[in-house]
Write a protein that holds these residues in place. Structure first.
Motif, short mmCIF file in Angstrom:
data_model
loop_
_atom_site.label_atom_id
_atom_site.label_comp_id
_atom_site.label_asym_id
_atom_site.label_seq_id
_atom_site.Cartn_x
_atom_site.Cartn_y
_atom_site.Cartn_z
N GLY A 93 0.67 -0.90 0.03
CA GLY A 93 0.24 -0.05 0.02
C GLY A 93 0.80 1.39 0.55
N ASP A 94 1.87 1.20 0.13
CA ASP A 94 2.62 2.52 0.82
C ASP A 94 2.73 2.99 -1.54
N LEU A 95 3.32 4.15 -1.91
CA LEU A 95 3.47 4.50 -2.82
C LEU A 95 5.34 4.60 -2.89
N VAL A 96 5.58 4.00 -4.08
CA VAL A 96 6.93 4.14 -4.57
C VAL A 96 7.02 4.89 -5.68
N PHE A 97 8.12 5.91 -5.96
CA PHE A 97 8.56 6.68 -6.90
C PHE A 97 9.50 6.80 -7.48
N PHE A 98 9.79 7.40 -8.35
CA PHE A 98 10.80 6.47 -9.75
C PHE A 98 11.16 7.90 -10.63
N ASN A 99 12.07 7.85 -11.05
CA ASN A 99 12.51 9.25 -11.96
C ASN A 99 12.91 8.59 -13.25
N HIS A 107 6.59 8.90 -12.47
CA HIS A 107 6.47 7.74 -12.34
C HIS A 107 6.03 6.95 -10.56
N VAL A 108 4.66 6.61 -10.72
CA VAL A 108 4.66 6.33 -9.03
C VAL A 108 3.35 4.39 -9.06
N LEU A 128 2.43 -5.93 -12.97
CA LEU A 128 3.41 -5.70 -11.18
C LEU A 128 5.31 -6.13 -12.27
N SER A 129 6.08 -5.35 -11.67
CA SER A 129 6.79 -4.72 -11.56
C SER A 129 7.74 -4.98 -10.64
N ARG A 130 9.40 -5.49 -10.72
CA ARG A 130 10.29 -5.49 -9.67
C ARG A 130 11.00 -4.09 -9.46
N MET A 131 11.51 -4.01 -8.43
CA MET A 131 11.55 -2.62 -8.29
C MET A 131 13.29 -2.65 -8.53
N ASP A 132 13.66 -3.82 -7.98
CA ASP A 132 15.73 -4.01 -7.59
C ASP A 132 15.99 -4.80 -8.57
N GLN A 133 15.28 -4.68 -10.12
CA GLN A 133 15.71 -5.16 -10.75
C GLN A 133 15.35 -4.78 -12.16
N GLY A 134 16.22 -4.66 -13.39
CA GLY A 134 16.21 -4.50 -14.45
C GLY A 134 15.33 -2.47 -14.78
N PHE A 136 13.63 -0.15 -13.28
CA PHE A 136 13.51 -0.07 -12.50
C PHE A 136 14.85 0.78 -11.62
N ALA A 137 15.59 -0.77 -11.07
CA ALA A 137 16.85 -0.72 -9.50
C ALA A 137 17.04 0.96 -9.68
N THR A 138 17.25 1.43 -10.54
CA THR A 138 18.27 2.63 -10.63
C THR A 138 17.33 3.82 -10.96
#
Length: 157
Positions: A93-99, A107-108, A128-134, A136-138
């Motif tokens: 449920g937490d929102l995660v944000f990306f540049n 992106h959220v 669904l995607s992974r945050m720690d690979q590919g 979105f990782a960086t």
């Protein structure tokens, strides 16, 4: 100990419930996993907020509207709501944000568990995607918790 087991179980249920999008009407007692699952497979549409197509922040608005949580329309403004949460303390449920644009938050998504998040991908629609690979990782920037403990328990029951 019971609370920790309950949270792990809730996250597991959330992950296991993702399947093809449904068209069932939303019920007042809907859980976070049911709400997110309702949109999986919806195509991406910039500026969209409906099942005909939605962008990342529109997806967030649609899901959290089920819980009567009002949020700003765009991801950079959504990133200013709630309270900051460390990446190692994320919960469903937490929102995660990306540049993703090179110009700050663009992106959220909604954190699910085990470094996975649900979001509206411009190439895959709601997925669904992974945050720690590919990709979105960086690109991870920050996360925000927009629920208190009481509303969180209601969402992941």
């Amino acid at each position: 100990m019971f609370k920790k087991i309950s949270l792990v179980l809730a996250g597991t249920i959330l992950l296991s419930s993702f399947s093809a999008s449904t068209t069932a009407p939303v019920s007042a007692g809907e859980s976070l996993s049911e709400s997110v699952n309702e949109y999986v497979g919806v195509p991406y549409k910039w500026g969209g907020t409906t099942k005909n197509g939605m962008d990342c922040s529109g997806f967030i608005l649609a899901v959290f509207d089920h819980f009567n949580i009002d949020l700003p329309r765009v991801s950079r403004d959504q990133a200013k709501t709630g309270t900051p949460v460390a990446r190692e303390n994320l919960r469903p449920g937490d929102l995660v944000f990306f540049n993703t644009s090179g110009k700050g938050i663009s992106h959220v998504g909604i954190y699910v568990e085990n470094n996975k998040f649900a979001h509206a991908s411009s190439s895959k629609g709601v997925t669904l995607s992974r945050m720690d690979q590919g990709y979105f990782a960086t690109r991870y920037v920050t996360a925000r918790r927009i629920t208190n403990d009481s509303s969180y328990q209601h969402m992941v029951r």
